[in-house]
Design a protein around this motif. Structure first.
Motif, short mmCIF file in Angstrom:
data_model
loop_
_atom_site.label_atom_id
_atom_site.label_comp_id
_atom_site.label_asym_id
_atom_site.label_seq_id
_atom_site.Cartn_x
_atom_site.Cartn_y
_atom_site.Cartn_z
N THR A 185 0.51 -1.51 0.10
CA THR A 185 0.03 -0.23 -0.01
C THR A 185 0.86 0.95 -0.11
O THR A 185 0.50 2.35 -0.54
N LEU A 186 2.15 1.31 0.53
CA LEU A 186 3.11 2.02 0.45
C LEU A 186 3.44 1.96 -0.47
O LEU A 186 3.69 3.64 -1.20
N GLU A 188 2.55 0.71 -3.54
CA GLU A 188 1.69 1.76 -4.59
C GLU A 188 1.40 3.54 -4.16
O GLU A 188 0.79 4.15 -5.15
N HIS A 189 1.40 3.91 -3.09
CA HIS A 189 1.19 5.10 -2.95
C HIS A 189 1.51 6.10 -3.47
O HIS A 189 1.67 7.33 -3.73
N LEU A 190 3.38 5.70 -2.69
CA LEU A 190 4.24 6.37 -3.47
C LEU A 190 4.50 6.56 -5.07
O LEU A 190 4.92 7.46 -5.73
#
Lengths: 216, 216
Positions: A185-186, A188-190
């Motif tokens: 998720t991290l 992905e977000h970055l």
DNA sequence: GAGGAACCGGACCGTGGTCCGGTTTCATTT
DNA sequence: AAATGAAACCGGACCACGGTCCGGTTCCTC
């Protein structure tokens, strides 16, 4: 909730070199014939649905229905949605595990620990990115994720490499931290943000590893 | 889904020293009288329910019902469950923010950057641990979490400190990594494990910071 | 073949989230 | 001040999905 992490989520025969001794094989009590049949049918159907409409849009009921089976059956077998996703992921996850447990260098055991650790980050990121929606769906419940054998195995592996490197750190803790920076998720977000490319993330991982492994 | 992050989630008047210029105040278009009334009533009721039966067991319907309001109203105001939790958290979060934006040393701006960064980790961990179930509920949807102004502010703050320290690293990326090691679900999991105490986690944070901040 | 454990199915429930006809508020005009 | 029109808001019926339960069935063992 029976059988939270079914068959072969983590350990499979490691022929070349034994790397880890976590996660006792511990075959679960063996499935009844009809149960086993249903299990594989469910997985097939689920995989099919996942590829054609995206893992996020796969409904437990749809799986049950498409497999000509009651909803209860799906839940008894996989516990819950995350469990089903985890099982679906199992195959891919095993490939990754094979890559760093018994595969060729720089990931596998024939490379020095430092290189293996360096290669580990990009490998995981790329692998998870390649199966994005599946991993996202499986990690929806974070508590479950941290308890999963797959995660456990990754931690163990990283911790082992750290120990081999004689890094003067709290290996277990640092292993968790390192894995944290790979969390899908991290990542992905970055990546969704501006300016963050895969290359930059990989460079970040190298830097991170370098800094954490210098001997005190 | 309207108004995803309502009123004052991040920036409030910083009187002593301006630390960050992210997150423009940007008052949202102002609420109609009845809407505002309902909003505060909902928050009050939700807070009450959260304390008496635990945030995890607070149902959207229960909140609506206890506030003498339709369910639709709750959802229009807060978007979804995580939104409501985030709003509930807002007050606590502001306290934390005040602590490291304008508070006393070693967290606040009157301490050298190195000390501020060192103090930041334990502060966050302790704070989140003190409001465990609320944070856990709010971070249920991870994508939302990474997009929240609160997270954004934390990242900005850490990145700023890193820059002040002249650390020769990808500050933005390292900031995310550092925050990742404080993530509540991870901390929760580690504390639940054997051998991991709060003290050990804090020591790990100090070590992490030290290693990441040595100049190249 | 008989007994019992494991399994099956699908009705059932609770909860998150959507929708839309009716109502309230507010700015503007008269 | 009163009227007015439209945008914003309200309520609660409605839907979809995850998860549970239990009477009936199937499979394995002895």
């Amino acid at each position: 909730m029976t059988e939270p992490f079914p068959p072969s989520a983590a350990v499979h025969d490691v022929s070349r070199r034994v790397d880890l001794t976590l996660c006792a094989p511990e075959e679960q009590p063996r499935l009844r014939a009809d149960a086993a049949r249903n299990r594989t049918r469910l997985l097939e159907v689920a995989a099919k649905l996942a590829t054609e409409r995206g893992a996020a849009n796969v409904t437990m009921e749809a799986v049950a229905c498409a497999a000509q089976v009651g909803k209860g059956t799906v839940f008894r077998r996989f516990g819950d949605r995350a469990g089903l996703m985890l099982a679906l992921l199992d195959h891919h996850e095993q490939q990754l595990q094979a890559a760093f447990l018994t595969g060729p260098p720089p990931l596998g055991p024939d490379a020095p620990a430092a290189e293996r650790l360096r290669a580990f980050g990009p490998a995981v990121m790329r692998h998870e990115q390649a199966n994005r929606d599946l991993y996202l769906a499986a990690n929806a419940d974070l508590r479950r994720h941290f308890g999963s054998p797959a995660y456990h195995l990754r931690v163990g592996h990283v911790a082992l490499l750290l120990r081999q490197l004689r890094a003067d750190v709290d290996t277990a803790l640092v292993a968790h931290t390192l894995l944290g920076s790979l969390e899908i998720t991290l990542v992905e977000h970055l990546l969704a943000q501006r300016e963050m490319t895969m290359e930059r993330l990989e460079a970040g991982w190298y830097e991170l590893v370098a800094r954490l492994c210098v001997e005190a």
